[in-house]
Design an enzyme around this catalytic site. Structure first.
Site, PDB file in Angstrom:
ATOM      1  N   HIS A 191       0.828  -1.205   0.000  1.00 55.14           N
ATOM      2  CA  HIS A 191       0.000   0.000   0.000  1.00 55.14           C
ATOM      3  C   HIS A 191       0.869   1.266   0.000  1.00 55.14           C
ATOM      4  CE1 HIS A 191      -3.032  -2.986   1.442  1.00 55.14           C
ATOM      5  NE2 HIS A 191      -3.810  -2.282   0.651  1.00 55.14           N
ATOM      6  N   LYS A 193       1.753   2.257  -3.382  1.00 53.09           N
ATOM      7  CA  LYS A 193       0.657   2.930  -4.092  1.00 53.09           C
ATOM      8  C   LYS A 193       0.634   4.427  -3.733  1.00 53.09           C
ATOM      9  CE  LYS A 193      -1.875   0.379  -6.239  1.00 53.09           C
ATOM     10  NZ  LYS A 193      -1.692  -0.288  -7.558  1.00 53.09           N
TER      11      LYS A 193
HETATM   12  N1  LIG Z   1      -7.912  -6.807  -6.851  1.00 54.28           N
HETATM   13  C1  LIG Z   1      -8.233  -5.912  -5.943  1.00 54.28           C
HETATM   14  O1  LIG Z   1      -9.071  -6.151  -5.062  1.00 54.28           O
HETATM   15  C2  LIG Z   1      -7.580  -4.558  -5.987  1.00 54.28           C
HETATM   16  C3  LIG Z   1      -7.984  -3.596  -5.042  1.00 54.28           C
HETATM   17  C4  LIG Z   1      -7.408  -2.328  -5.072  1.00 54.28           C
HETATM   18  C5  LIG Z   1      -6.457  -2.021  -6.033  1.00 54.28           C
HETATM   19  N2  LIG Z   1      -6.061  -2.981  -6.930  1.00 54.28           N
HETATM   20  C6  LIG Z   1      -5.050  -2.607  -7.944  1.00 54.28           C
HETATM   21  O2  LIG Z   1      -5.536  -2.958  -9.230  1.00 54.28           O
HETATM   22  C7  LIG Z   1      -4.457  -3.387 -10.055  1.00 54.28           C
HETATM   23  C8  LIG Z   1      -4.781  -4.751 -10.626  1.00 54.28           C
HETATM   24  O3  LIG Z   1      -4.976  -5.669  -9.549  1.00 54.28           O
HETATM   25  P1  LIG Z   1      -5.222  -7.211  -9.804  1.00 54.28           P
HETATM   26  O4  LIG Z   1      -5.913  -7.721  -8.605  1.00 54.28           O
HETATM   27  O5  LIG Z   1      -5.808  -7.384 -11.146  1.00 54.28           O
HETATM   28  O6  LIG Z   1      -3.736  -7.753  -9.770  1.00 54.28           O
HETATM   29  P2  LIG Z   1      -3.046  -8.837 -10.725  1.00 54.28           P
HETATM   30  O7  LIG Z   1      -1.748  -9.206 -10.103  1.00 54.28           O
HETATM   31  O8  LIG Z   1      -3.975  -9.935 -11.050  1.00 54.28           O
HETATM   32  O9  LIG Z   1      -2.814  -7.984 -12.045  1.00 54.28           O
HETATM   33  C9  LIG Z   1      -1.652  -7.233 -12.282  1.00 54.28           C
HETATM   34  C10 LIG Z   1      -1.062  -7.740 -13.582  1.00 54.28           C
HETATM   35  O10 LIG Z   1       0.069  -6.922 -13.895  1.00 54.28           O
HETATM   36  C11 LIG Z   1       1.102  -7.748 -14.352  1.00 54.28           C
HETATM   37  N3  LIG Z   1       2.370  -7.049 -14.090  1.00 54.28           N
HETATM   38  C12 LIG Z   1       2.896  -6.725 -12.878  1.00 54.28           C
HETATM   39  N4  LIG Z   1       4.086  -6.136 -13.052  1.00 54.28           N
HETATM   40  C13 LIG Z   1       4.320  -6.090 -14.384  1.00 54.28           C
HETATM   41  C14 LIG Z   1       5.409  -5.624 -15.167  1.00 54.28           C
HETATM   42  N5  LIG Z   1       6.529  -5.142 -14.607  1.00 54.28           N
HETATM   43  N6  LIG Z   1       5.334  -5.726 -16.522  1.00 54.28           N
HETATM   44  C15 LIG Z   1       4.210  -6.260 -17.111  1.00 54.28           C
HETATM   45  N7  LIG Z   1       3.166  -6.736 -16.419  1.00 54.28           N
HETATM   46  C16 LIG Z   1       3.219  -6.656 -15.053  1.00 54.28           C
HETATM   47  C17 LIG Z   1       0.963  -9.046 -13.571  1.00 54.28           C
HETATM   48  O11 LIG Z   1       1.551 -10.153 -14.221  1.00 54.28           O
HETATM   49  C18 LIG Z   1      -0.554  -9.187 -13.466  1.00 54.28           C
HETATM   50  O12 LIG Z   1      -1.090  -9.963 -14.507  1.00 54.28           O
HETATM   51  C19 LIG Z   1      -3.214  -3.381  -9.185  1.00 54.28           C
HETATM   52  O13 LIG Z   1      -2.497  -2.191  -9.429  1.00 54.28           O
HETATM   53  C20 LIG Z   1      -3.752  -3.366  -7.769  1.00 54.28           C
HETATM   54  O14 LIG Z   1      -2.876  -2.706  -6.908  1.00 54.28           O
HETATM   55  C21 LIG Z   1      -6.602  -4.223  -6.925  1.00 54.28           C
END
Ligand SMILES: NC(=O)c1ccc[n+]([C@@H]2O[C@H](COP(=O)([O-])OP(=O)(O)OC[C@H]3O[C@@H](n4cnc5c(N)ncnc54)[C@H](O)[C@@H]3O)[C@@H](O)[C@H]2O)c1
Length: 382
Positions: free
Chosen positions: A182, A185
Site C-alpha cells: 500500500h 501505491k
Molecule cells: N484486486 C483488488 O481487489 C484490488 C484492489 C485495489 C487495487 N487494486 C489494484 O488494481 C491493479 C490490478 O490488480 P489485480 O488484482 O488485477 O492484480 P493482478 O496481479 O492480477 O494484475 C496485475 C497484472 O500486472 C502484471 N504485471 C505486474 N508487473 C508487471 C510488469 N513489470 N510488466 C508487465 N506486467 C506486469 C501481472 O503479471 C498481473 O497480470 C493493481 O495495481 C492493484 O494494486 C486491486
C-alpha cells in the site's frame, strides 16, 4: 478510443480487456506474467486453471469478433515500454501492472524489494512514455483505498482543504498505509501528482477497495474467459477467500476482532468505473481522484454474510477468530466518501445473498482443486 491495458493478464486486467473491446474500444494488452511467476514462487494456485493471454485472446476473438493484439514483456524495462508506446500510440492507458498483494510485500526482504522496484518503475516508465510519445493521453491508474489507512476522521475523495493559521490550501488527503504494497501505491500517487504539476499530464487515480467475484457479462460467455480466483492468504481478496473456505469446510479465518472495515465492490463495478473514467477523461494538468467502492463492511459482517448464504445452501460454515498476523486497527471509525463515480453514472451491483450463492455454487464445482494448506499461512507483519 485506443486503449493500452497494462497488466492485462491479471484478475482485473483480463475482464477489462473484454469489457472495453465489447464496448467498441480498440485495445492492446500487455503483461509479463509476474502474477503467475509469484504463484509458483510461493506455491499457490488459483481455484481453476486460467489459460495464458494468447489462448484467451483467441477464444475472445472467436466469441466476440474483437481482435486484441498482446505483448509479453516487463514494463519496468524502458526498452520494452518504448517499443509498446511507439507501436500503439494510445489515447488512454489503464495501468494495473503492479505487484498487488499486501501479504506478499511483507513476506521478506526479496519480496519487498521486488514490490518496490516493480511498482515504482512501471509507474515512472508509464509517465515518461506518455510525456515522450503521447502527451495528451489520459492515464487511468489503479490506486487503493488502503492508501488512506483508517484515520479517525471522514475520508474525502483524494483531497483535503486544510485551514492553518487563518489560511487555506488544498492538499492530497493524508495517507498512512498499513503494508509495504500500500505504501508503494502512495508513492505512485506522489509520482503522478509531481508530473501532473510539472508536465501537465492528465491522470485519474482510482482509489479502489477490495474487489470480489469473477463473473462479468463477458467472462460468463465461456469458462476459459474467467479471471483468476485466488483463495490463498497471499493473493486472495477476503470475500473470494471466504467463499472458497466455506465450500472447503475450512473455518472462515477472521483476523483478530474482525472490526476491520473497508469499502468493497463487485468486479462488474470495477469494469464500469474504469470505462466511465476513460470516457470522461481528466483535464490536462489535472490529477482526478475517485474513491472506487460501493459498500463498506467489517470483516465480521462479511463472514456472517458468507455463513448465512452457505447455510442456506446446506453448507456447514464456521467462523474462527485467529490471532491477527497484521499490524492494523481491529476496531475503528471508517467513513469514506464515494460520490464521484456515481456522478459519472456508475450503477452499483451490491453484495446480495444471490451474488454470494452464485460464488459458492461455482466454488462447489471446483471443490476438488482446493488445497486447504494454502488457505492460511500466517504471513506476519512484525
Ligand atoms: N484486486 C483488488 O481487489 C484490488 C484492489 C485495489 C487495487 N487494486 C489494484 O488494481 C491493479 C490490478 O490488480 P489485480 O488484482 O488485477 O492484480 P493482478 O496481479 O492480477 O494484475 C496485475 C497484472 O500486472 C502484471 N504485471 C505486474 N508487473 C508487471 C510488469 N513489470 N510488466 C508487465 N506486467 C506486469 C501481472 O503479471 C498481473 O497480470 C493493481 O495495481 C492493484 O494494486 C486491486
Amino acid at each position: 478510443m485506443r486503449i493500452l491495458i497494462l497488466g492485462a493478464d491479471g484478475y482485473l486486467g483480463w475482464p477489462t480487456v473484454m469489457h472495453l473491446t465489447a464496448n467498441g474500444h480498440e485495445v492492446m494488452a500487455v503483461d509479463n506474467y509476474l502474477r503467475r511467476k509469484l504463484f509458483n514462487e510461493v506455491g499457490v494456485e488459483p481455484l481453476f486453471e486460467v489459460p495464458r493471454l494468447d489462448k484467451r485472446c483467441a477464444v475472445w476473438e472467436r466469441i466476440s469478433g474483437c481482435r486484441v493484439p498482446f505483448f509479453i514483456g516487463d514494463l519496468a524495462e524502458w526498452k520494452f515500454v518504448e517499443k509498446i508506446f511507439r507501436e500503439f500510440k494510445p489515447d488512454a492507458i489503464v495501468h494495473y501492472a503492479e505487484q498487488p498483494a499486501a501479504p506478499y510485500s511483507m513476506l521478506n526482504r526479496k519480496a519487498a524489494t521486488l514490490t518496490l522496484r516493480n511498482n515504482l518503475l512501471v509507474t515512472a516508465n508509464v509517465i515518461f512514455a506518455v510525456r515522450e510519445f503521447c502527451p495528451d493521453a489520459h492515464i487511468v491508474k489503479l490506486g487503493t483505498m488502503g492508501e488512506y489507512g483508517t484515520p479517525d476522521i471522514d475520508i474525502e475523495e483524494g483531497w483535503l482543504e486544510v485551514e492553518h493559521k487563518g489560511r487555506r490550501h488544498n492538499f492530497l488527503y493524508p495517507r498512512q498505509a498499513s503494508s509495504l504494497y500500500h505504501t508503494t501505491k502512495i508513492m505512485d500517487t506522489d509520482l503522478l501528482w509531481f508530473y501532473v504539476r510539472t508536465w501537465g499530464l492528465r491522470v485519474t487515480d482510482l482509489m479502489q477497495g477490495p474487489v470480489y467475484g469473477i463473473f462479468t457479462d463477458e467472462s460468463e460467455k465461456d469458462d476459459r474467459l474467467l479471471p483468476f480466483l485466488n483463495y490463498d492468504e497471499i493473493f486472495g481478496t477476503v470475500l473470494n477467500r471466504f467463499a472458497v473456505q466455506a465450500v472447503a469446510g475450512y473455518p472462515l479465518t477472521v483476523f483478530g476482532k474482525g472490526g476491520q472495515t473497508r469499502g468493497y465492490l463487485n468486479i462488474k463495478d470495477t469494469l464500469n468505473c474504469v470505462r466511465l473514467s476513460l470516457e470522461v477523461p481528466a483535464d490536462q494538468g489535472e490529477l482526478r481522484i475517485f474513491n472506487q467502492f460501493t459498500e463498506t463492511f467489517s470483516v465480521n459482517e462479511l463472514a456472517e454474510k458468507v455463513k448465512a448464504a452457505g447455510t442456506s445452501r446446506g453448507l456447514k460454515v464456521e467462523i474462527q477468530h485467529v490471532e491477527n498476523p497484521r499490524i492494523e486497527l481491529e476496531e475503528h471509525y471508517y467513513n469514506p466518501s464515494h460520490t464521484g463515480l456515481i456522478e459519472l453514472g456508475l450503477k452499483p451491483h451490491y453484495l446480495t445473498e444471490e451474488v454470494l450463492v452464485k460464488m459458492l455454487e461455482f466454488a462447489v464445482k471446483h471443490k476438488n482443486n482446493i488445497a486447504p494448506d494454502t488457505i492460511y499461512r500466517e504471513v506476519r507483519w512484525a
